[in-house]
Write a protein that holds these residues in place. Structure first.
Motif, PDB file in Angstrom:
ATOM      1  N   HIS A  36       0.822  -1.202   0.000  1.00 24.80           N
ATOM      2  CA  HIS A  36       0.000   0.000   0.000  1.00 24.80           C
ATOM      3  C   HIS A  36       0.867   1.268   0.000  1.00 24.80           C
ATOM      4  O   HIS A  36       2.044   1.252   0.302  1.00 24.80           O
ATOM      5  CB  HIS A  36      -0.994  -0.008   1.176  1.00 24.80           C
ATOM      6  CG  HIS A  36      -0.385   0.179   2.520  1.00 24.80           C
ATOM      7  ND1 HIS A  36      -0.784  -0.548   3.617  1.00 24.80           N
ATOM      8  CD2 HIS A  36       0.570   1.028   2.989  1.00 24.80           C
ATOM      9  CE1 HIS A  36      -0.092  -0.155   4.668  1.00 24.80           C
ATOM     10  NE2 HIS A  36       0.733   0.798   4.314  1.00 24.80           N
ATOM     11  N   HIS A  38       0.941   5.103   1.543  1.00 25.24           N
ATOM     12  CA  HIS A  38       0.312   5.898   2.596  1.00 25.24           C
ATOM     13  C   HIS A  38      -0.472   7.054   1.989  1.00 25.24           C
ATOM     14  O   HIS A  38      -0.011   7.718   1.067  1.00 25.24           O
ATOM     15  CB  HIS A  38       1.364   6.410   3.573  1.00 25.24           C
ATOM     16  CG  HIS A  38       1.955   5.293   4.372  1.00 25.24           C
ATOM     17  ND1 HIS A  38       3.013   5.468   5.225  1.00 25.24           N
ATOM     18  CD2 HIS A  38       1.618   3.982   4.462  1.00 25.24           C
ATOM     19  CE1 HIS A  38       3.314   4.309   5.804  1.00 25.24           C
ATOM     20  NE2 HIS A  38       2.485   3.397   5.348  1.00 25.24           N
ATOM     21  N   GLU A  67       1.692   1.760  12.299  1.00 26.41           N
ATOM     22  CA  GLU A  67       1.245   0.512  11.669  1.00 26.41           C
ATOM     23  C   GLU A  67       1.712  -0.705  12.453  1.00 26.41           C
ATOM     24  O   GLU A  67       2.035  -1.743  11.889  1.00 26.41           O
ATOM     25  CB  GLU A  67       1.726   0.462  10.214  1.00 26.41           C
ATOM     26  CG  GLU A  67       1.152   1.609   9.399  1.00 26.41           C
ATOM     27  CD  GLU A  67       1.118   1.369   7.906  1.00 26.41           C
ATOM     28  OE1 GLU A  67       1.987   0.630   7.409  1.00 26.41           O
ATOM     29  OE2 GLU A  67       0.219   1.921   7.251  1.00 26.41           O
ATOM     30  N   HIS A 142       3.875  -3.192   6.971  1.00 21.29           N
ATOM     31  CA  HIS A 142       2.724  -2.307   6.859  1.00 21.29           C
ATOM     32  C   HIS A 142       1.500  -3.014   7.426  1.00 21.29           C
ATOM     33  O   HIS A 142       1.479  -4.230   7.544  1.00 21.29           O
ATOM     34  CB  HIS A 142       2.461  -1.938   5.400  1.00 21.29           C
ATOM     35  CG  HIS A 142       3.501  -1.032   4.817  1.00 21.29           C
ATOM     36  ND1 HIS A 142       3.443   0.326   4.939  1.00 21.29           N
ATOM     37  CD2 HIS A 142       4.613  -1.300   4.110  1.00 21.29           C
ATOM     38  CE1 HIS A 142       4.484   0.861   4.322  1.00 21.29           C
ATOM     39  NE2 HIS A 142       5.210  -0.104   3.818  1.00 21.29           N
TER      40      HIS A 142
HETATM   41 ZN   LIG Z   1       2.182   1.413   5.543  1.00 24.57          ZN
END
Ligand SMILES: [Zn+2]
Length: 201
Positions: A36, A38, A67, A142
């Protein structure tokens, strides 16, 4: 892993038989948790037969600023505040009043919640992680929040728009990549603070 809505799995499989939404449709592809960006979340919206289904995956960074599982009282407080907001599905997602939509189900899941959820359990397991670290830290890892909301609308023919109020609640969330399957077919768009109203038909 993306799990279907418990109560709406049949509807979803019917709606999504085209396989258009990778998250909902694919049993085979494992999700990439380190992929992903941010500030960028994904959102799937399906409208069919009086049901409005919303599923989101948002980097934890954008909702709480970290996270990993909370380690300090301030982090715990931030997490609790975020959870309280995320559980206000009816405020986060606003539909046309005349459509008479009511929130039926909501689900908030995240790896960040494992400690809280299993605080009284000696053995806890992440359903998505086979290997478990000795230490609590996900060092460079993450983590996301997986959110699901299900609305039922008494007047679905009058359901025209969906306003997303996540951006004002969580300013670190800059945009949501939206995939919509509705009466008019499938479409994609990017929602952001200045453009947070989806046209559903
Ligand atoms: Zn992240």
């Amino acid at each position: 892993m993306c799990k279907p809505f418990t109560a709406a799995g049949l509807l979803l499989s019917a709606v999504l038989s085209s396989g258009a939404l990778s998250c909902w449709a694919a049993e085979t592809q494992p999700r990439q948790h380190d992929a992903h960006v941010h500030g960028v979340g994904t959102m799937n919206v399906a409208v069919a037969e009086g049901q409005l289904l919303i599923e989101l995956s948002i980097p934890a960074h954008d909702l709480v600023g970290f996270e990993h599982q909370p380690k300090t009282p301030p982090q715990r407080a931030v997490l609790e505040q975020a959870l309280a907001r995320l559980r206000q599905g009816g405020a986060l997602f606003v539909t046309d009043a005349q459509a008479e939509c009511r929130l039926q189900q909501q689900d908030v899941a995240s790896a960040l919640l494992a400690v809280e959820a299993s605080a009284d359990a000696e053995h806890h397991h992440h359903d998505e992680h086979d290997e478990h670290d000795e230490h609590d830290e996900h060092d460079e890892g993450h983590a996301e929040f997986e959110l699901r909301y299900q609305f039922e609308c008494q007047q679905p023919a009058r359901l025209n728009t969906l306003t997303i109020n996540l951006f004002s609640e969580f300013p670190d969330l800059a945009q949501l990549k939206v995939q919509l399957i509705g009466p008019g077919g499938q479409s994609g768009m990017v929602a952001r603070a200045g453009n947070n109203r989806l046209v559903l038909r």
